[in-house]
Scaffold this motif. Structure first.
Motif, PDB file in Angstrom:
ATOM      1  N   ALA A 154       0.835  -1.205   0.000  1.00 47.16           N
ATOM      2  CA  ALA A 154       0.000   0.000   0.000  1.00 47.16           C
ATOM      3  C   ALA A 154       0.869   1.254   0.000  1.00 47.16           C
ATOM      4  N   TRP A 155       1.959   1.213   0.730  1.00 46.46           N
ATOM      5  CA  TRP A 155       2.871   2.359   0.768  1.00 46.46           C
ATOM      6  C   TRP A 155       3.512   2.580  -0.610  1.00 46.46           C
ATOM      7  N   ALA A 156       3.948   1.519  -1.246  1.00 42.36           N
ATOM      8  CA  ALA A 156       4.549   1.645  -2.574  1.00 42.36           C
ATOM      9  C   ALA A 156       3.551   2.227  -3.570  1.00 42.36           C
ATOM     10  N   ALA A 157       2.284   1.825  -3.463  1.00 37.87           N
ATOM     11  CA  ALA A 157       1.256   2.369  -4.354  1.00 37.87           C
ATOM     12  C   ALA A 157       1.083   3.865  -4.134  1.00 37.87           C
ATOM     13  N   ALA A 158       1.107   4.303  -2.875  1.00 32.95           N
ATOM     14  CA  ALA A 158       0.964   5.731  -2.582  1.00 32.95           C
ATOM     15  C   ALA A 158       2.126   6.519  -3.161  1.00 32.95           C
ATOM     16  N   LEU A 159       3.320   5.965  -3.119  1.00 33.79           N
ATOM     17  CA  LEU A 159       4.489   6.674  -3.646  1.00 33.79           C
ATOM     18  C   LEU A 159       4.432   6.846  -5.158  1.00 33.79           C
ATOM     19  N   ARG A 160       3.635   6.024  -5.822  1.00 31.29           N
ATOM     20  CA  ARG A 160       3.509   6.159  -7.278  1.00 31.29           C
ATOM     21  C   ARG A 160       2.551   7.275  -7.682  1.00 31.29           C
ATOM     22  N   ALA A 161       1.819   7.842  -6.728  1.00 29.02           N
ATOM     23  CA  ALA A 161       0.877   8.917  -7.042  1.00 29.02           C
ATOM     24  C   ALA A 161       1.643  10.159  -7.494  1.00 29.02           C
ATOM     25  N   PRO A 162       1.109  10.886  -8.464  1.00 23.46           N
ATOM     26  CA  PRO A 162       1.767  12.128  -8.898  1.00 23.46           C
ATOM     27  C   PRO A 162       1.921  13.110  -7.747  1.00 23.46           C
ATOM     28  N   ALA A 163       3.023  13.847  -7.757  1.00 23.58           N
ATOM     29  CA  ALA A 163       3.265  14.874  -6.748  1.00 23.58           C
ATOM     30  C   ALA A 163       2.260  16.005  -6.910  1.00 23.58           C
ATOM     31  N   PRO A 164       2.033  16.799  -5.868  1.00 27.31           N
ATOM     32  CA  PRO A 164       1.082  17.916  -5.986  1.00 27.31           C
ATOM     33  C   PRO A 164       1.527  18.911  -7.050  1.00 27.31           C
ATOM     34  N   GLN A 165       0.561  19.399  -7.807  1.00 34.44           N
ATOM     35  CA  GLN A 165       0.852  20.325  -8.899  1.00 34.44           C
ATOM     36  C   GLN A 165       0.574  21.777  -8.508  1.00 34.44           C
ATOM     37  N   ASP A 203      -9.152  14.728  -6.205  1.00 37.56           N
ATOM     38  CA  ASP A 203      -8.894  13.975  -7.430  1.00 37.56           C
ATOM     39  C   ASP A 203      -8.122  12.699  -7.080  1.00 37.56           C
ATOM     40  N   PRO A 204      -8.028  11.752  -8.014  1.00 41.24           N
ATOM     41  CA  PRO A 204      -7.383  10.472  -7.692  1.00 41.24           C
ATOM     42  C   PRO A 204      -5.955  10.603  -7.166  1.00 41.24           C
ATOM     43  N   ALA A 205      -5.156  11.512  -7.711  1.00 39.81           N
ATOM     44  CA  ALA A 205      -3.773  11.651  -7.259  1.00 39.81           C
ATOM     45  C   ALA A 205      -3.719  12.189  -5.831  1.00 39.81           C
ATOM     46  N   THR A 206      -4.539  13.191  -5.529  1.00 38.24           N
ATOM     47  CA  THR A 206      -4.544  13.759  -4.181  1.00 38.24           C
ATOM     48  C   THR A 206      -5.036  12.742  -3.175  1.00 38.24           C
ATOM     49  N   TRP A 207      -6.066  11.976  -3.548  1.00 43.00           N
ATOM     50  CA  TRP A 207      -6.596  10.956  -2.639  1.00 43.00           C
ATOM     51  C   TRP A 207      -5.568   9.849  -2.402  1.00 43.00           C
ATOM     52  N   ALA A 208      -4.827   9.480  -3.426  1.00 49.11           N
ATOM     53  CA  ALA A 208      -3.793   8.457  -3.261  1.00 49.11           C
ATOM     54  C   ALA A 208      -2.685   8.952  -2.335  1.00 49.11           C
ATOM     55  N   ARG A 209      -2.304  10.215  -2.468  1.00 47.27           N
ATOM     56  CA  ARG A 209      -1.302  10.764  -1.550  1.00 47.27           C
ATOM     57  C   ARG A 209      -1.854  10.829  -0.137  1.00 47.27           C
ATOM     58  N   ALA A 210      -3.123  11.203  -0.012  1.00 45.62           N
ATOM     59  CA  ALA A 210      -3.739  11.267   1.314  1.00 45.62           C
ATOM     60  C   ALA A 210      -3.706   9.905   1.995  1.00 45.62           C
ATOM     61  N   ARG A 211      -4.016   8.865   1.244  1.00 48.53           N
ATOM     62  CA  ARG A 211      -3.953   7.509   1.800  1.00 48.53           C
ATOM     63  C   ARG A 211      -2.517   7.199   2.267  1.00 48.53           C
ATOM     64  N   GLY A 212      -1.543   7.620   1.464  1.00 50.58           N
ATOM     65  CA  GLY A 212      -0.157   7.419   1.847  1.00 50.58           C
ATOM     66  C   GLY A 212       0.216   8.182   3.105  1.00 50.58           C
ATOM     67  N   TRP A 213      -0.254   9.425   3.201  1.00 55.06           N
ATOM     68  CA  TRP A 213       0.004  10.201   4.420  1.00 55.06           C
ATOM     69  C   TRP A 213      -0.593   9.509   5.649  1.00 55.06           C
ATOM     70  N   ALA A 214      -1.850   9.085   5.546  1.00 55.16           N
ATOM     71  CA  ALA A 214      -2.490   8.420   6.682  1.00 55.16           C
ATOM     72  C   ALA A 214      -1.736   7.151   7.062  1.00 55.16           C
ATOM     73  N   LEU A 215      -1.314   6.374   6.066  1.00 56.62           N
ATOM     74  CA  LEU A 215      -0.602   5.132   6.343  1.00 56.62           C
ATOM     75  C   LEU A 215       0.751   5.412   6.980  1.00 56.62           C
ATOM     76  N   SER A 216       1.501   6.347   6.424  1.00 60.54           N
ATOM     77  CA  SER A 216       2.816   6.665   6.965  1.00 60.54           C
ATOM     78  C   SER A 216       2.729   7.146   8.406  1.00 60.54           C
ATOM     79  N   ILE A 217       1.798   8.068   8.668  1.00 63.30           N
ATOM     80  CA  ILE A 217       1.640   8.592  10.030  1.00 63.30           C
ATOM     81  C   ILE A 217       1.255   7.473  10.991  1.00 63.30           C
ATOM     82  N   ALA A 218       0.307   6.634  10.587  1.00 62.80           N
ATOM     83  CA  ALA A 218      -0.155   5.554  11.465  1.00 62.80           C
ATOM     84  C   ALA A 218       0.951   4.537  11.737  1.00 62.80           C
TER      85      ALA A 218
END
Length: 289
Positions: free
Chosen positions: A171-182, A244-259
């Motif tokens: 799940a973490w690897a998937a979050a890292l593949r999300a586009p960076a904020p524009q 949008d999908p990229a922001t939501w994917a990063r958000a999931r990554g943030w939640a996972l990393s913090i947790a």
């Protein structure tokens, strides 16, 4: 909870008040059973609270909160702390500290909120995001998600045998593949999880503890999708915030990393924080979207 934590008690609060704010010195002081990790909280009389940082980092947040919270409050649809006084080191206590107004409400159960709470939190996040960013400080979590890779993988290593680290790593690897904020950085609270939110009858009544606030990727303030909300609420929250999908994917990554970091750090010292982190990780690993 911390190796460098400063001890506090009600007697210290009374001494600090007597020395610096004698008008409040005769009010009763009662410790609050908070599971927060940065500040020790004491109720002062019926209408006030005293917040004493446990560690030096929390003390540095005091000046930022006094500078920015009055400005942010003008733009937000829900109550936030009203800071009445800023204390200085004294009586053997080494840090700056605050006196605030008491805010009613209770911390919500983690990962359990429904559509109504989701709508309230979305309203708060969008209002905060719309505040002018001129001169705003960087948030505590202002880095790119990828900058957390080493620390997140360190937490995964420490949690081997405690959670399904294989699934979490995927799940973490998937979050890292999300586009960076524009777009540009926006105002964020930075730590919208149960201990920093107050609810009344299931609706958001106040947001507290702005020590992580500042300018960052808007994805940072979508972590309540997993920290505060269940699956139905999460869908509402995503729709209401227009993620949008990229922001939501990063958000999931943030939640996972913090947790992951919270569970690794607090597993034996703060059972409530650790259990919340476990639930967040579980919510993320159970998702199919």
């Amino acid at each position: 909870m911390h190796a460098d934590e400063t001890k506090t008690d009600a007697a210290l609060v009374r001494r600090l008040l007597a020395a610096q704010f004698p008008a409040w010195a005769d009010l009763p002081v009662e410790p609050i059973g908070s599971h927060g990790t940065v500040n020790a909280i004491y109720r002062l009389g019926t209408d006030l609270t005293v917040r004493l940082p446990r560690i030096e980092g929390g003390s540095k947040d005091v000046a930022t909160e006094h500078r920015w919270l009055p400005h942010l409050a003008e733009h937000l649809p829900h109550a936030i702390p009203v800071l009445l006084a800023q204390g200085v080191p004294g009586e053997g206590y080494p840090w700056s500290w605050s006196v605030c107004r008491w805010l009613d409400g209770a911390n919500p159960a983690p990962a359990a909120g429904g559509a109504e709470l989701a709508a309230d939190v979305a309203e708060f996040v969008l209002a905060l995001r719309s505040v002018d960013t001129a001169d705003g400080p960087p948030a505590f979590r202002s880095e790119l998600l990828a900058a957390r890779d080493t620390a997140t993988r360190g937490a995964l290593d420490a949690l081997h045998g405690v959670i399904d680290t294989g699934a979490a790593a995927t799940a973490w690897a998937a979050a890292l593949r999300a586009p960076a904020p524009q777009g540009p950085a926006v105002w964020v609270h930075g730590d919208l999880q149960p201990g920093n939110v107050l609810v009344t009858e299931g609706r958001l009544s106040a947001v507290i503890d702005f020590g992580c606030m500042g300018l960052a990727d808007p994805a940072v303030d979508l972590i309540p999708g997993w920290y505060l909300l269940g699956a139905e609420g999460r869908r509402t929250f995503r729709t209401r915030t227009g993620a949008d999908p990229a922001t939501w994917a990063r958000a999931r990554g943030w939640a996972l990393s913090i947790a992951l970091m919270e569970l690794s750090y607090y597993r034996t010292t703060n059972p409530v924080m650790a259990q919340t982190a476990r639930q967040v990780i579980g919510e993320i690993l159970e998702e199919t979207d």
